[in-house]
Motif scaffolding. Structure first.
Motif, PDB file in Angstrom:
ATOM      1  N   GLY A  47      75.618  48.730 -14.899  1.00 48.06           N
ATOM      2  CA  GLY A  47      75.249  47.333 -15.071  1.00 48.06           C
ATOM      3  C   GLY A  47      73.856  47.087 -14.537  1.00 48.06           C
ATOM      4  N   THR A  48      73.608  45.850 -14.132  1.00 52.08           N
ATOM      5  CA  THR A  48      72.270  45.440 -13.697  1.00 52.08           C
ATOM      6  C   THR A  48      72.208  45.283 -12.191  1.00 52.08           C
ATOM      7  N   VAL A  80      79.541  38.897 -18.790  1.00 49.04           N
ATOM      8  CA  VAL A  80      80.363  40.104 -18.945  1.00 49.04           C
ATOM      9  C   VAL A  80      80.279  41.019 -17.724  1.00 49.04           C
ATOM     10  N   ALA A  81      79.376  40.716 -16.783  1.00 49.61           N
ATOM     11  CA  ALA A  81      79.291  41.506 -15.555  1.00 49.61           C
ATOM     12  C   ALA A  81      78.504  40.720 -14.519  1.00 49.61           C
ATOM     13  N   VAL A  82      78.827  40.925 -13.254  1.00 51.55           N
ATOM     14  CA  VAL A  82      78.029  40.399 -12.142  1.00 51.55           C
ATOM     15  C   VAL A  82      77.846  41.527 -11.138  1.00 51.55           C
ATOM     16  N   ASP A  83      76.637  41.624 -10.589  1.00 54.55           N
ATOM     17  CA  ASP A  83      76.337  42.637  -9.570  1.00 54.55           C
ATOM     18  C   ASP A  83      76.812  44.026  -9.983  1.00 54.55           C
ATOM     19  N   GLN A  98      71.566  38.169  -6.334  1.00 54.21           N
ATOM     20  CA  GLN A  98      72.618  38.429  -7.310  1.00 54.21           C
ATOM     21  C   GLN A  98      72.034  38.831  -8.663  1.00 54.21           C
ATOM     22  N   SER A  99      72.880  39.486  -9.463  1.00 60.23           N
ATOM     23  CA  SER A  99      72.520  39.825 -10.834  1.00 60.23           C
ATOM     24  C   SER A  99      73.703  39.503 -11.736  1.00 60.23           C
ATOM     25  N   ALA A 100      73.423  39.415 -13.035  1.00 57.62           N
ATOM     26  CA  ALA A 100      74.485  39.110 -13.995  1.00 57.62           C
ATOM     27  C   ALA A 100      74.089  39.640 -15.367  1.00 57.62           C
ATOM     28  N   ASN A 122      84.749  30.836 -10.945  1.00 50.09           N
ATOM     29  CA  ASN A 122      85.526  31.051 -12.166  1.00 50.09           C
ATOM     30  C   ASN A 122      85.404  32.455 -12.734  1.00 50.09           C
ATOM     31  N   VAL A 123      84.480  33.244 -12.223  1.00 51.02           N
ATOM     32  CA  VAL A 123      84.303  34.604 -12.724  1.00 51.02           C
ATOM     33  C   VAL A 123      85.365  35.512 -12.106  1.00 51.02           C
TER      34      VAL A 123
END
Length: 571
Positions: A121-122, A243-246, A264-266, A333-334
């Motif tokens: 991911g990112t 669709v993704a965090v961290d 943070q990233s997303a 909510n994620v």
């Protein structure tokens, strides 16, 4: 039967060989240097990597080995941190100054070498010394080794780094913080990929432009690199799917706004499904209880392929700068995507329970320095910050990093008596305590919490109302953690545990702890060494809003901290 077994063994070895063959060495040279850039029709000198702002994007696949040769050709001490990368058994590459290494001096060099495993991911990389990360940062993108995402492959992947730009060089920023006793002055402008908004004077050609094809889906790899601001992000007339965090996959979460805290990233999908034309993308600050903040916005443009050159971009409707309801809805909510690559179930047995108060405090100014300009806080004292009434500071004259002291069993650099709970129990979020002099003062210390290898830790972060408080994005080095719950008021152990999500909570490396509220995280300490945990609001770190975990070695050499590299910088 033997033929079948031989067939399956051959397949297994083939897959293993293919997997190993797919892993490569990704090598970069990062030159830290002063660079002149032109913004707002004038030139200014900033610190960059390879002359780029933002710095180079590192693209890898899960399983790759990364080697980065850092050459400090700039005028300041520096370290680099690979934010969110686990650094499993490669802690010497993590980067925070005086915790895992001493800074790289001017004309010095250091090579970071580490594997990127069990995550995709990112993420991002940034300087981890003074305020240098304002301009020394870039994206760190981990592609799946298989080339497959747990969602339809997007047409293109676009890094979106949200940041801010200051009207002075980094040493001036640091000086501002020292003189005020607090953080730097508000930034001059927010940025998208280093570019400002066409709303500002002399910036018409200094805005980010993203060309899109109608009907195509794009993945925005978003990072908040701003020093001190949570940010809202919108694109006029378009929706997003998170669709993704961290760098952890999530269940698809549909929204018309992204909220992202510093650090943070997303990964966010958006489909170009509007009529041909131009649409503004906007990053605006989310700020609570901060009277002096940057009211500007960053504004880029999404331009459809067949848009007329004269088409006026549409502007999204922005939330109020203090819209906590919108921010809290997004942050809570994620949820994780159970069964996705590298998903980790919540550990249910907890070995260490911690309640950590976080917030502002004061440091006494004695008669010798009472006239010092840093003594400009409440009651004529110096602003500070603390966790469980301990304000983190590296001792003056330190001769080695905390990690070197751990590895060499050297005493006197730090202690391992960081408290599991606050020294006093009181109404943490009651504003009646905001200026209570009996609670406000915190001693400076360099303390770690000692953890056994593989132990499971649960932390309740409790924000306090001291000096009226602020949001605090808390970042843990070396680990992801499950965010079990978040809420407002004082955490109630009897009633709030019923709110814990033990099935599919989001996995993060940075969690926002709201003003007047709390957040609960849980992680397994299976990565030995000394790991920093701190607020990612940059002005809160020199105040002391940090602590460390000393995680013991495992039972074997392969589960222990390896020897330091020969080129590790010296203090």
């Amino acid at each position: 039967m033997k033929l079948l077994l031989a067939f399956w063994l051959a397949c297994a070895f083939s897959l293993l060989a293919s997997s190993l063959a797919s892993a490569v060495i990704v090598e970069h040279t990062f030159r830290i240097q002063n660079t002149t850039i032109k913004r707002f029709c004038k030139e200014q000198v900033i610190v960059t990597v390879n002359g780029l702002f933002p710095g180079p994007t590192i693209n890898v696949r899960e399983g790759d080995t990364v080697i980065v040769h850092v050459l400090n050709e700039g005028p300041y001490d520096i370290t680099l941190h690979w934010h969110g990368v686990f650094q499993r058994f490669s802690i010497w590459a993590d980067g925070p100054e005086y915790v895992t290494q001493c800074p790289i001096p001017p004309k010095g060099k250091y090579t970071h070498k580490f594997n990127v495993t069990q995550q995709e991911g990112t993420l991002w990389w940034h300087a981890h010394a003074t305020y240098l990360r304002a301009t020394v940062h870039g994206a760190f993108i981990i592609q799946p080794r298989s080339g497959q995402f747990p969602f339809p492959k997007p047409y293109k992947q676009v890094p979106i780094i949200l940041g801010d730009l200051y009207n002075s060089n980094v040493e001036d920023i640091t000086a501002e913080a020292q003189v005020s006793g607090g953080g730097p002055n508000a930034s001059y402008a927010f940025t998208i990929n280093g570019l400002t908004s066409d709303l500002l004077n002399c910036t018409e050609d200094e805005t980010f432009k993203m060309k899109v094809k109608q009907g195509r889906t794009y993945m925005l790899r978003m990072i908040n690199a701003a020093l001190n601001n949570d940010l809202f992000f919108k694109i006029a007339n378009h929706n997003f799917t998170v669709v993704a965090v961290d760098a952890s996959y999530t269940e698809r979460y549909d929204t018309d706004i992204i909220v992202i805290a510093p650090g943070q990233s997303a990964d966010v999908l958006f489909t170009a499904n509007q009529p041909n034309g131009s649409y503004y993308m906007v990053a605006s600050p989310y700020v609570v209880n901060l009277p002096d903040f940057d009211t500007n916005i960053a504004r880029g443009t999404v331009i459809y392929d067949n848009a007329l050159p004269s088409s006026e971009p549409l502007m999204p409707i922005l939330p109020p700068f203090n819209d906590t309801d919108t921010a809290f809805k997004f942050y809570t909510n994620v949820t994780s995507k159970v069964g996705a690559p590298h998903w980790v179930p919540v550990p249910l047995k907890v070995d260490e329970h911690m309640l950590i108060t976080i917030g502002f405090s004061l440091e006494l100014c004695d008669s010798k320095n009472a006239s010092n300009k840093t003594c400009a806080g409440e009651f004529g004292d110096r602003y500070s910050a603390s966790m469980n009434n301990e304000s983190f500071a590296i001792p003056a004259g330190i001769k080695m990093s905390m990690l070197e002291a751990f590895y060499n069993n050297v005493s006197g650099v730090y202690t391992t008596d960081f408290p599991d709970k606050p020294t006093l129990n009181f109404d943490f979020t009651n504003l009646d305590n905001a200026y209570n002099k009996s609670l406000l003062y915190a001693p400076k210390s360099t303390k770690a919490k000692k953890l056994n290898f593989n132990s499971t830790v649960e932390i309740v972060f409790q924000n306090t109302a001291f000096l009226e408080g602020q949001n605090h994005p808390m970042h843990l080095h070396g680990y992801d953690f499950h965010v079990l719950a978040q809420g407002f008021g004082n955490f109630n152990n009897d009633t709030d545990r019923a709110k814990f999500n033990l099935v599919n909570p989001q996995l993060r490396n940075t969690v926002g702890v709201p003003l007047g509220g709390w957040a609960v995280i849980r992680f397994q300490a299976d990565n030995p060494g000394v790991w920093l945990m701190h607020c990612h609001m940059e002005d809160h770190v020199p105040w002391g809003l940090a602590m460390t975990f000393e995680v013991g070695n495992g039972p074997t050499p392969s589960t222990s901290v390896p020897p330091p590299p020969t080129d590790l910088p010296k203090c």
